[in-house]
Design a protein around this motif. Sequence first.
Motif, PDB file in Angstrom:
ATOM      1  N   GLY A 129      15.502  22.560  83.679  1.00 20.57           N
ATOM      2  CA  GLY A 129      16.512  24.170  82.848  1.00 20.57           C
ATOM      3  C   GLY A 129      17.618  23.671  82.729  1.00 20.57           C
ATOM      4  N   PHE A 130      18.345  22.452  83.228  1.00 25.25           N
ATOM      5  CA  PHE A 130      19.550  22.534  83.237  1.00 25.25           C
ATOM      6  C   PHE A 130      19.762  21.034  82.422  1.00 25.25           C
ATOM      7  N   LEU A 131      19.025  19.884  82.411  1.00 24.68           N
ATOM      8  CA  LEU A 131      18.941  19.523  80.918  1.00 24.68           C
ATOM      9  C   LEU A 131      18.856  20.272  79.729  1.00 24.68           C
ATOM     10  N   ALA A 132      18.324  20.929  79.806  1.00 25.83           N
ATOM     11  CA  ALA A 132      18.506  22.456  78.529  1.00 25.83           C
ATOM     12  C   ALA A 132      19.941  22.623  78.436  1.00 25.83           C
ATOM     13  N   TRP A 141      21.170  20.270  70.243  1.00 19.75           N
ATOM     14  CA  TRP A 141      20.228  21.680  69.554  1.00 19.75           C
ATOM     15  C   TRP A 141      18.652  20.938  70.615  1.00 19.75           C
ATOM     16  N   SER A 142      18.470  19.926  69.490  1.00 17.47           N
ATOM     17  CA  SER A 142      16.780  19.441  69.085  1.00 17.47           C
ATOM     18  C   SER A 142      15.795  19.732  70.719  1.00 17.47           C
ATOM     19  N   TRP A 143      17.031  18.911  71.100  1.00 18.51           N
ATOM     20  CA  TRP A 143      17.363  17.952  73.444  1.00 18.51           C
ATOM     21  C   TRP A 143      17.233  19.503  73.854  1.00 18.51           C
ATOM     22  N   ALA A 144      18.436  20.002  73.369  1.00 12.11           N
ATOM     23  CA  ALA A 144      18.159  21.158  74.111  1.00 12.11           C
ATOM     24  C   ALA A 144      16.748  22.658  74.308  1.00 12.11           C
ATOM     25  N   TRP A 145      16.280  22.351  73.647  1.00 12.97           N
ATOM     26  CA  TRP A 145      14.794  23.440  72.942  1.00 12.97           C
ATOM     27  C   TRP A 145      14.182  22.819  73.054  1.00 12.97           C
ATOM     28  N   THR A 146      14.124  21.260  73.020  1.00 11.48           N
ATOM     29  CA  THR A 146      12.739  20.677  74.089  1.00 11.48           C
ATOM     30  C   THR A 146      12.779  20.356  75.797  1.00 11.48           C
ATOM     31  N   PHE A 147      13.960  20.707  76.121  1.00 15.46           N
ATOM     32  CA  PHE A 147      14.090  20.155  77.729  1.00 15.46           C
ATOM     33  C   PHE A 147      13.598  22.436  78.351  1.00 15.46           C
ATOM     34  N   SER A 148      14.162  23.066  76.840  1.00 13.18           N
ATOM     35  CA  SER A 148      13.805  24.419  77.946  1.00 13.18           C
ATOM     36  C   SER A 148      12.381  24.343  77.713  1.00 13.18           C
ATOM     37  N   VAL A 149      11.658  24.074  76.476  1.00 18.24           N
ATOM     38  CA  VAL A 149      10.508  24.708  76.492  1.00 18.24           C
ATOM     39  C   VAL A 149       9.935  23.801  77.699  1.00 18.24           C
ATOM     40  N   PRO A 158      13.109  28.820  81.903  1.00 21.28           N
ATOM     41  CA  PRO A 158      14.095  28.878  80.835  1.00 21.28           C
ATOM     42  C   PRO A 158      13.905  29.288  79.608  1.00 21.28           C
ATOM     43  N   ALA A 159      12.681  29.933  79.525  1.00 22.42           N
ATOM     44  CA  ALA A 159      12.953  30.989  77.755  1.00 22.42           C
ATOM     45  C   ALA A 159      13.804  31.867  77.805  1.00 22.42           C
ATOM     46  N   VAL A 160      15.025  32.549  79.091  1.00 23.13           N
ATOM     47  CA  VAL A 160      15.238  33.595  79.238  1.00 23.13           C
ATOM     48  C   VAL A 160      16.615  32.646  78.690  1.00 23.13           C
ATOM     49  N   PHE A 161      17.141  31.398  78.249  1.00 19.77           N
ATOM     50  CA  PHE A 161      18.015  30.470  78.009  1.00 19.77           C
ATOM     51  C   PHE A 161      17.657  31.093  75.995  1.00 19.77           C
ATOM     52  N   TRP A 162      16.711  30.460  75.135  1.00 25.10           N
ATOM     53  CA  TRP A 162      16.821  30.182  74.088  1.00 25.10           C
ATOM     54  C   TRP A 162      17.479  31.823  73.226  1.00 25.10           C
ATOM     55  N   PRO A 163      17.660  32.985  73.591  1.00 27.19           N
ATOM     56  CA  PRO A 163      17.719  33.808  72.927  1.00 27.19           C
ATOM     57  C   PRO A 163      20.345  32.673  73.109  1.00 27.19           C
ATOM     58  N   VAL A 164      20.651  32.090  74.097  1.00 30.05           N
ATOM     59  CA  VAL A 164      22.040  32.521  74.111  1.00 30.05           C
ATOM     60  C   VAL A 164      22.088  30.666  73.025  1.00 30.05           C
ATOM     61  N   PHE A 165      20.725  29.680  73.644  1.00 30.04           N
ATOM     62  CA  PHE A 165      20.738  28.851  72.695  1.00 30.04           C
ATOM     63  C   PHE A 165      21.101  29.275  70.868  1.00 30.04           C
ATOM     64  N   LEU A 166      20.553  30.772  70.370  1.00 32.69           N
ATOM     65  CA  LEU A 166      20.390  30.986  68.790  1.00 32.69           C
ATOM     66  C   LEU A 166      21.229  31.312  68.737  1.00 32.69           C
TER      67      LEU A 166
END
Length: 377
Positions: A129-132, A141-149, A158-166
């Motif tokens: 989650g932190f690495l994301a 961004w690709s790595w952020a999503w990869t680590f969050s997944v 870590p799925a709660v970070f997905w709207p934040v990333f979008l």
Amino acid sequence: MRVLKTPTAVWITYIAFSLVELWLAIHFRENDVGEYHRYALLALTPPLLHHWPKEYPAMSQFIFLLPLLLPFSYRFSFALLTLVALALLLSKGMKRYGTQWGIRVLGYLSLGTIGLFSERYDIFAALFGFLAIDQALQKHWSWAWTFSVIGFLLKLFPAVFWPVFLIAEWRETRRIRWDRLVLSLLAGLAMVGFQALLASHQAFTSYRYLLNRPVEIGSLAASLTALLSHPHLFYAFGSVDVKAHGLAHIIGDTLTVVGIISWLAVFWAQWRGSLDMVEAAILTLGILLLTTKVFSAQYLIWLAPIIALKPGNLSFVLAYLLTSLGYPVGYAIPGLFPWVIYIFAARNLLLTSGFVLFVWRQIHFVSSTMLKQSLTR
């Protein structure tokens, strides 16, 4: 004071923390690690990978298998691996965010998780989650999503970070990358499909387990229930839970609605630029912790590396301290357990006030900045 700012001081603190955790792993036998060991052995019983954890996402199985590779007892090996994950977290974070960040992380963990850190696998999900968040801050961004997944497949949060990333990527590029969200969801479904292929009877078990859980003693719903009535405590789903003639579930459902509305408010504030990405991530995770029906003590491991990115306040420090007073101290000292629910209630009120102050400071900062800009024009 200068000594406290050196990386050496952080690693000395880390070693002290590790020694305490290893001693606890040897002398105190938590049920969770025994359950991890059982899942690991069942996974290796023919047919292989036919039995999966019922309360954890499928990918957690591979974390539970790792201690079997080390030449020590399962409990000691598992503790070592959690401390290795913490060392990786500190090493990565301090290179980019400095030693003060490392001091804050170890401070939070020492206050709030010292009795359970090496007895839970949450640090692995917290690491990803932190690495994301870290990669998102670097615009990778690709790595952020990869680590969050990966974190999502281990512990869901870590799925709660997905709207934040979008939203953060939209503010940078003016493009909403729905494809990243779709791929992330497909990754989750692929893991469920892999689990179902090997053991169809256990597909979606962790999700059903979570949905069926009652209101846990550490949750804000349990805290409010205890303040409004005399709750009945009972043991189920591996935790002490709260029942009060349906009141706990009414409060829990209400908090779920409040949580969704609060999330939308955070996303709207981030969309408008009133919150930066880290602030939005902290609040999104904080809302999750406070408005769901389960808030186990180890969940504060998820939050520590992220709130350490921002200067803390006394509310968060005291909340972590009260968590340890509730668990494990409240469970270990005879006569203190009846007060645990009220200790957690005080913790949850402190966390709530901490997040409110966090928002207030940001609004005040943004307002002051806008006023200064208008005066200089």
